[in-house]
Design a protein around this motif. Structure first.
Motif, mmCIF file in Angstrom:
data_model
loop_
_atom_site.group_PDB
_atom_site.id
_atom_site.type_symbol
_atom_site.label_atom_id
_atom_site.label_comp_id
_atom_site.label_asym_id
_atom_site.label_seq_id
_atom_site.Cartn_x
_atom_site.Cartn_y
_atom_site.Cartn_z
ATOM 1 N N GLU A 165 0.834 -1.200 0.000
ATOM 2 C CA GLU A 165 0.000 0.000 0.000
ATOM 3 C C GLU A 165 0.871 1.254 0.000
ATOM 4 O OE1 GLU A 165 -3.304 2.363 2.774
ATOM 5 O OE2 GLU A 165 -2.330 0.539 3.532
ATOM 6 N N MET A 166 0.488 2.236 -0.815
ATOM 7 C CA MET A 166 1.187 3.507 -0.831
ATOM 8 C C MET A 166 0.619 4.418 0.258
ATOM 9 S SD MET A 166 1.603 6.308 -3.887
ATOM 10 C CE MET A 166 2.473 5.142 -4.925
ATOM 11 N N LEU A 167 1.500 4.931 1.112
ATOM 12 C CA LEU A 167 1.129 5.879 2.155
ATOM 13 C C LEU A 167 1.782 7.225 1.866
ATOM 14 C CD1 LEU A 167 1.787 3.657 5.311
ATOM 15 C CD2 LEU A 167 -0.366 3.908 4.052
ATOM 16 N N VAL A 168 1.087 8.308 2.204
ATOM 17 C CA VAL A 168 1.639 9.648 2.015
ATOM 18 C C VAL A 168 1.798 10.322 3.378
ATOM 19 C CG1 VAL A 168 1.086 11.996 1.225
ATOM 20 C CG2 VAL A 168 0.923 10.070 -0.348
ATOM 21 N N PHE A 169 2.973 10.950 3.563
ATOM 22 C CA PHE A 169 3.278 11.678 4.785
ATOM 23 C C PHE A 169 3.523 13.145 4.422
ATOM 24 C CE2 PHE A 169 4.184 7.301 5.455
ATOM 25 C CZ PHE A 169 3.797 7.057 6.770
ATOM 26 N N LEU A 170 2.770 14.029 5.059
ATOM 27 C CA LEU A 170 2.908 15.460 4.881
ATOM 28 C C LEU A 170 3.238 16.085 6.233
ATOM 29 C CD1 LEU A 170 -0.363 16.085 2.819
ATOM 30 C CD2 LEU A 170 1.953 15.898 1.876
ATOM 31 N N HIS A 171 3.905 17.217 6.220
ATOM 32 C CA HIS A 171 4.030 17.938 7.489
ATOM 33 C C HIS A 171 2.759 18.746 7.746
ATOM 34 C CE1 HIS A 171 5.551 19.860 10.972
ATOM 35 N NE2 HIS A 171 5.340 21.053 10.450
ATOM 36 N N VAL A 193 -4.494 7.855 -3.555
ATOM 37 C CA VAL A 193 -3.914 7.652 -2.221
ATOM 38 C C VAL A 193 -5.042 7.432 -1.210
ATOM 39 C CG1 VAL A 193 -2.555 8.707 -0.374
ATOM 40 C CG2 VAL A 193 -1.886 9.028 -2.773
ATOM 41 N N LYS A 194 -4.897 6.426 -0.370
ATOM 42 C CA LYS A 194 -5.964 6.073 0.568
ATOM 43 C C LYS A 194 -5.690 6.505 2.004
ATOM 44 C CE LYS A 194 -8.424 4.195 -2.595
ATOM 45 N NZ LYS A 194 -9.582 4.979 -3.109
ATOM 46 N N ARG A 195 -4.401 6.717 2.356
ATOM 47 C CA ARG A 195 -4.093 7.123 3.727
ATOM 48 C C ARG A 195 -2.994 8.187 3.746
ATOM 49 N NH1 ARG A 195 -3.463 2.185 7.856
ATOM 50 N NH2 ARG A 195 -2.652 0.956 6.101
ATOM 51 N N VAL A 196 -3.247 9.235 4.524
ATOM 52 C CA VAL A 196 -2.320 10.358 4.662
ATOM 53 C C VAL A 196 -2.089 10.611 6.152
ATOM 54 C CG1 VAL A 196 -1.944 12.816 4.241
ATOM 55 C CG2 VAL A 196 -3.111 11.417 2.515
ATOM 56 N N PHE A 197 -0.828 10.851 6.514
ATOM 57 C CA PHE A 197 -0.469 11.161 7.892
ATOM 58 C C PHE A 197 0.240 12.516 7.904
ATOM 59 C CE2 PHE A 197 -0.604 6.637 7.205
ATOM 60 C CZ PHE A 197 -1.328 6.165 8.292
ATOM 61 N N TYR A 198 -0.078 13.357 8.877
ATOM 62 C CA TYR A 198 0.471 14.712 8.889
ATOM 63 C C TYR A 198 0.682 15.193 10.332
ATOM 64 C CZ TYR A 198 -4.233 16.265 10.144
ATOM 65 O OH TYR A 198 -5.438 16.437 10.790
ATOM 66 N N GLY A 199 1.472 16.268 10.479
ATOM 67 C CA GLY A 199 1.743 16.858 11.780
ATOM 68 C C GLY A 199 1.338 18.318 11.822
ATOM 69 N N HIS A 200 2.234 19.140 12.362
ATOM 70 C CA HIS A 200 2.144 20.596 12.372
ATOM 71 C C HIS A 200 1.148 21.180 13.372
ATOM 72 C CE1 HIS A 200 2.612 24.668 10.954
ATOM 73 N NE2 HIS A 200 1.324 24.772 10.756
ATOM 74 N N LEU A 201 -0.014 20.591 13.514
ATOM 75 C CA LEU A 201 -1.056 21.183 14.346
ATOM 76 C C LEU A 201 -0.791 20.891 15.824
ATOM 77 C CD1 LEU A 201 -4.263 20.293 12.277
ATOM 78 C CD2 LEU A 201 -2.960 22.436 12.267
ATOM 79 N N HIS A 202 -0.699 21.941 16.620
ATOM 80 C CA HIS A 202 -0.549 21.809 18.067
ATOM 81 C C HIS A 202 -1.767 22.454 18.722
ATOM 82 C CE1 HIS A 202 3.451 20.429 17.256
ATOM 83 N NE2 HIS A 202 3.778 21.571 16.673
#
Length: 236
Positions: A165-171, A193-202
């Motif tokens: 499976e292709m996963l995408v990671f963004l900040h 793309v079926k799943r995306v993981f990201y950060g940045h938000l606090h």
């Protein structure tokens, strides 16, 4: 062997940037992160770190933080965040890594990797606080093309790994509240793309989080959101 993810480590071994100024949740966060990481992640596992790695302003300022990451269990694949001013070209990044012997670290930058049953793709992305300006659009267009390049590299890897499976990671998040990064979402949808993981938000507001967009499920993995515990990515 497993794949984990987390974002926003905000390490400052060589920078005077104590994170507890952002609230008690960040007290001793480096120690807590290490304890949680070492108890969860095995040496044979992989951890994708989605940006905001180090407060270092220059390449040399990030050395101690990279050494710290290298000391943790597992292989690490890291992306650029909005505070990663130390980030350079791929050539310089690998020269830096090799100079300090941090060989457990790779960089996700216009490329892709195979990790267990996944293909890892991604880029920093971009996200304004409100409406997009002309300045924002230029950055978004560049980041959307970086994401496309990464996904195309992933598609190439898929030729020999069609079951993965292709996963995408963004900040940055692809969407938050009423604001949506249209160009990023278009690329996600174009390549299915079926799943995306990201950060940045606090201090993110749950009511403003977008859990599904452009055909993909999106998951916030900022370190403080995860209570400084790398999150296991489960196979579907």
């Amino acid at each position: 062997m497993s794949v984990y993810t987390i974002a926003d480590l905000h390490l400052s071994h060589s920078a005077d940037k104590p994170m507890d100024i952002f609230g008690p949740k960040w007290e001793n966060h480096t120690r807590r992160l290490k304890e949680n990481w070492q108890s969860l992640v095995k040496p044979e596992d992989t951890v994708v770190i989605a940006g905001d790695i180090s407060w270092g302003m220059r390449t040399e300022d990030a050395v101690a933080d990279l050494e710290f990451i290298h000391s943790l269990n597992g292989k690490k694949i890291i992306t650029k965040g909005n505070h990663d001013f130390w980030w350079q070209t791929m050539k310089k990044l690998y020269e830096l890594r090799d100079s300090v012997g941090a060989f457990s670290i790779d960089f996700l930058y216009n490329n892709a990797y195979v990790a267990e049953n996944f293909i890892i793709c991604g880029t920093r992305g971009w996200f304004p606080e409100s409406n997009y300006s002309e300045f924002d659009e230029k950055i978004v267009n560049r980041e959307a093309e970086r994401l496309r390049m990464s996904i195309l590299a992933g598609k190439k890897l898929s030729e020999d790994n069609p079951e993965k499976e292709m996963l995408v990671f963004l900040h940055y998040p692809p969407a938050y509240g009423s604001v949506r990064c249209q160009r990023i979402c278009e690329v996600l949808q174009e390549y299915g793309v079926k799943r995306v993981f990201y950060g940045h938000l606090h201090g993110a507001q749950k009511s403003r989080l977008i859990y599904q967009i452009a055909g993909a499920t999106t998951t916030l993995v900022a370190a403080d959101w995860l209570d400084f515990k790398p999150m296991l990515i489960e196979e579907k």
